[in-house]
Scaffold this motif. Structure first.
Motif, PDB file in Angstrom:
ATOM      1  N   VAL A  49       0.834  -1.200   0.000  1.00 38.24           N
ATOM      2  CA  VAL A  49       0.000   0.000   0.000  1.00 38.24           C
ATOM      3  C   VAL A  49       0.868   1.249   0.000  1.00 38.24           C
ATOM      4  O   VAL A  49       0.675   2.174  -0.812  1.00 38.24           O
ATOM      5  N   VAL A  50       1.845   1.293   0.888  1.00 30.00           N
ATOM      6  CA  VAL A  50       2.640   2.509   1.043  1.00 30.00           C
ATOM      7  C   VAL A  50       3.558   2.723  -0.166  1.00 30.00           C
ATOM      8  O   VAL A  50       3.764   3.862  -0.601  1.00 30.00           O
ATOM      9  N   LYS A  51       4.104   1.657  -0.726  1.00 31.52           N
ATOM     10  CA  LYS A  51       4.907   1.809  -1.939  1.00 31.52           C
ATOM     11  C   LYS A  51       4.058   2.365  -3.086  1.00 31.52           C
ATOM     12  O   LYS A  51       4.540   3.161  -3.905  1.00 31.52           O
ATOM     13  N   THR A  52       2.801   1.954  -3.142  1.00 27.26           N
ATOM     14  CA  THR A  52       1.905   2.479  -4.174  1.00 27.26           C
ATOM     15  C   THR A  52       1.590   3.944  -3.910  1.00 27.26           C
ATOM     16  O   THR A  52       1.582   4.764  -4.835  1.00 27.26           O
ATOM     17  N   ARG A 153      15.959  16.621   4.408  1.00 26.08           N
ATOM     18  CA  ARG A 153      15.462  17.345   3.238  1.00 26.08           C
ATOM     19  C   ARG A 153      14.070  17.901   3.505  1.00 26.08           C
ATOM     20  O   ARG A 153      13.273  17.303   4.229  1.00 26.08           O
ATOM     21  N   PRO A 154      13.763  19.060   2.944  1.00 26.51           N
ATOM     22  CA  PRO A 154      12.404  19.596   3.103  1.00 26.51           C
ATOM     23  C   PRO A 154      11.406  18.741   2.340  1.00 26.51           C
ATOM     24  O   PRO A 154      11.701  18.198   1.280  1.00 26.51           O
ATOM     25  N   SER A 155      10.202  18.609   2.895  1.00 28.09           N
ATOM     26  CA  SER A 155       9.143  17.865   2.217  1.00 28.09           C
ATOM     27  C   SER A 155       7.815  18.243   2.844  1.00 28.09           C
ATOM     28  O   SER A 155       7.745  18.570   4.030  1.00 28.09           O
ATOM     29  N   SER A 156       6.776  18.184   2.049  1.00 30.22           N
ATOM     30  CA  SER A 156       5.426  18.409   2.566  1.00 30.22           C
ATOM     31  C   SER A 156       4.729  17.091   2.858  1.00 30.22           C
ATOM     32  O   SER A 156       3.686  17.065   3.510  1.00 30.22           O
ATOM     33  N   LEU A 157       5.303  15.976   2.378  1.00 30.55           N
ATOM     34  CA  LEU A 157       4.783  14.638   2.629  1.00 30.55           C
ATOM     35  C   LEU A 157       5.956  13.727   2.964  1.00 30.55           C
ATOM     36  O   LEU A 157       6.894  13.593   2.171  1.00 30.55           O
ATOM     37  N   LEU A 158       5.901  13.132   4.147  1.00 29.15           N
ATOM     38  CA  LEU A 158       6.966  12.247   4.609  1.00 29.15           C
ATOM     39  C   LEU A 158       6.386  10.849   4.785  1.00 29.15           C
ATOM     40  O   LEU A 158       5.426  10.662   5.536  1.00 29.15           O
ATOM     41  N   ILE A 159       6.962   9.863   4.098  1.00 25.23           N
ATOM     42  CA  ILE A 159       6.487   8.486   4.138  1.00 25.23           C
ATOM     43  C   ILE A 159       7.550   7.626   4.795  1.00 25.23           C
ATOM     44  O   ILE A 159       8.702   7.573   4.333  1.00 25.23           O
ATOM     45  N   LEU A 160       7.173   6.954   5.880  1.00 22.15           N
ATOM     46  CA  LEU A 160       8.117   6.150   6.658  1.00 22.15           C
ATOM     47  C   LEU A 160       7.587   4.728   6.777  1.00 22.15           C
ATOM     48  O   LEU A 160       6.521   4.503   7.350  1.00 22.15           O
ATOM     49  N   ASP A 161       8.336   3.773   6.238  1.00 25.16           N
ATOM     50  CA  ASP A 161       7.926   2.366   6.285  1.00 25.16           C
ATOM     51  C   ASP A 161       8.688   1.666   7.409  1.00 25.16           C
ATOM     52  O   ASP A 161       9.870   1.356   7.279  1.00 25.16           O
ATOM     53  N   GLU A 162       7.999   1.433   8.521  1.00 28.22           N
ATOM     54  CA  GLU A 162       8.565   0.785   9.704  1.00 28.22           C
ATOM     55  C   GLU A 162       9.902   1.406  10.110  1.00 28.22           C
ATOM     56  O   GLU A 162      10.937   0.728  10.177  1.00 28.22           O
ATOM     57  N   PRO A 163       9.919   2.704  10.399  1.00 31.96           N
ATOM     58  CA  PRO A 163      11.180   3.374  10.735  1.00 31.96           C
ATOM     59  C   PRO A 163      11.807   2.875  12.029  1.00 31.96           C
ATOM     60  O   PRO A 163      12.990   3.101  12.269  1.00 31.96           O
ATOM     61  N   GLU A 164      11.012   2.196  12.871  1.00 30.83           N
ATOM     62  CA  GLU A 164      11.528   1.700  14.150  1.00 30.83           C
ATOM     63  C   GLU A 164      12.449   0.494  14.000  1.00 30.83           C
ATOM     64  O   GLU A 164      13.139   0.115  14.956  1.00 30.83           O
ATOM     65  N   GLN A 165      12.493  -0.105  12.821  1.00 24.74           N
ATOM     66  CA  GLN A 165      13.318  -1.292  12.639  1.00 24.74           C
ATOM     67  C   GLN A 165      14.774  -0.991  12.958  1.00 24.74           C
ATOM     68  O   GLN A 165      15.332   0.011  12.537  1.00 24.74           O
ATOM     69  N   ARG A 166      15.399  -1.889  13.724  1.00 22.82           N
ATOM     70  CA  ARG A 166      16.824  -1.835  14.071  1.00 22.82           C
ATOM     71  C   ARG A 166      17.186  -0.644  14.967  1.00 22.82           C
ATOM     72  O   ARG A 166      18.362  -0.323  15.097  1.00 22.82           O
ATOM     73  N   LEU A 167      16.183  -0.013  15.570  1.00 27.39           N
ATOM     74  CA  LEU A 167      16.441   1.083  16.504  1.00 27.39           C
ATOM     75  C   LEU A 167      16.200   0.606  17.929  1.00 27.39           C
ATOM     76  O   LEU A 167      15.292  -0.193  18.188  1.00 27.39           O
ATOM     77  N   ASP A 168      17.004   1.115  18.876  1.00 27.83           N
ATOM     78  CA  ASP A 168      16.790   0.772  20.279  1.00 27.83           C
ATOM     79  C   ASP A 168      15.593   1.556  20.815  1.00 27.83           C
ATOM     80  O   ASP A 168      15.134   2.527  20.187  1.00 27.83           O
TER      81      ASP A 168
END
Length: 228
Positions: A49-52, A153-168
């Motif tokens: 979904v998010v890639k689309t 980078r500046p953006s008006s739309l930010l898409i994050l796919d499971e950004p918590e992966q590999r983070l403490d």
């Protein structure tokens, strides 16, 4: 659907592969300052979904628009408005951490790229690794470099796919606050996450992705649940 104020709109969207949908039809709009969390069990189709939505995969049917225009990653306006972070460790092998971030900062015409890079290195705990090449980084450090490149980078739309992966856990909480700050500054955010804490800390609404059951039923698939 035609939400003039939306940063992103998806209308009667089906996503999938080889003509087969991976979840139900969805229609959604995300406006400035909103954080839409996309959740569901593994394999339900969240990343598809998010890639689309990010224009990285063509929909089976329906349409995606960013600021009223078709989602086209090669278009200059799209690239200026949309920043996306997926679980893809794609780096230039001979560039250091600092050089990667400087490339992004200068490519997007930041007024003081050196200062912006130092700020991201500090935020993501990469100052001591600033002169290391990607192959010398740990998995978690590589993930933080990807996130730094997305946030710098500046953006008006930010898409994050499971950004918590590999983070403490501490960095996850810090990242959740950063997402909230971007939303407070007017950025529309789409966040795929399996982390309940990040969901509660960040999301203003939630898109629940359910697996397809043949035949596709309108009661299943993508559902919007309001929240804060």
């Amino acid at each position: 659907m035609n939400d003039v104020g939306a940063a992103l709109e998806a209308d009667r969207l089906f996503v999938g592969y080889a003509g087969a949908p991976v979840c139900g039809e969805l229609s959604v709009a995300v406006g400035p300052g909103e954080v839409l969390a996309v959740v569901g069990v593994n394999g339900s189709g969240k990343s598809t979904v998010v890639k689309t939505l990010a224009g990285r995969q063509a929909p089976l049917s329906g349409e995606v628009r960013v600021h009223g225009l078709p989602a086209m990653p090669d278009a200059v306006l799209f690239r200026r408005q949309v920043a996306a972070v997926f679980d893809e460790d794609i780096f230039f092998p001979s560039l250091t951490v600092r050089e990667h971030l400087l490339l992004v900062a200068r490519g997007h015409s930041l007024l003081d790229p050196e200062k912006a890079v130092d700020a991201e290195l500090n935020f993501f705990g990469l100052l001591e690794r600033a002169n290391a090449v990607p192959d010398a980084l740990s998995s978690g450090q590589r993930r933080r470099l990807l996130l730094a490149a997305g946030f710098i980078r500046p953006s008006s739309l930010l898409i994050l796919d499971e950004p918590e992966q590999r983070l403490d856990p501490a960095m996850r909480d810090t990242l959740a606050r950063r997402i909230g700050q971007r939303a407070d500054d007017g950025t529309a955010v789409i966040l795929v996450t399996h982390d309940p804490r990040m969901l509660v800390q960040s999301a203003s609404s939630c898109l629940v992705i359910d697996e397809v059951v043949e035949p596709v039923s309108p009661e299943r698939g993508a559902q919007i649940i309001a929240g804060s």
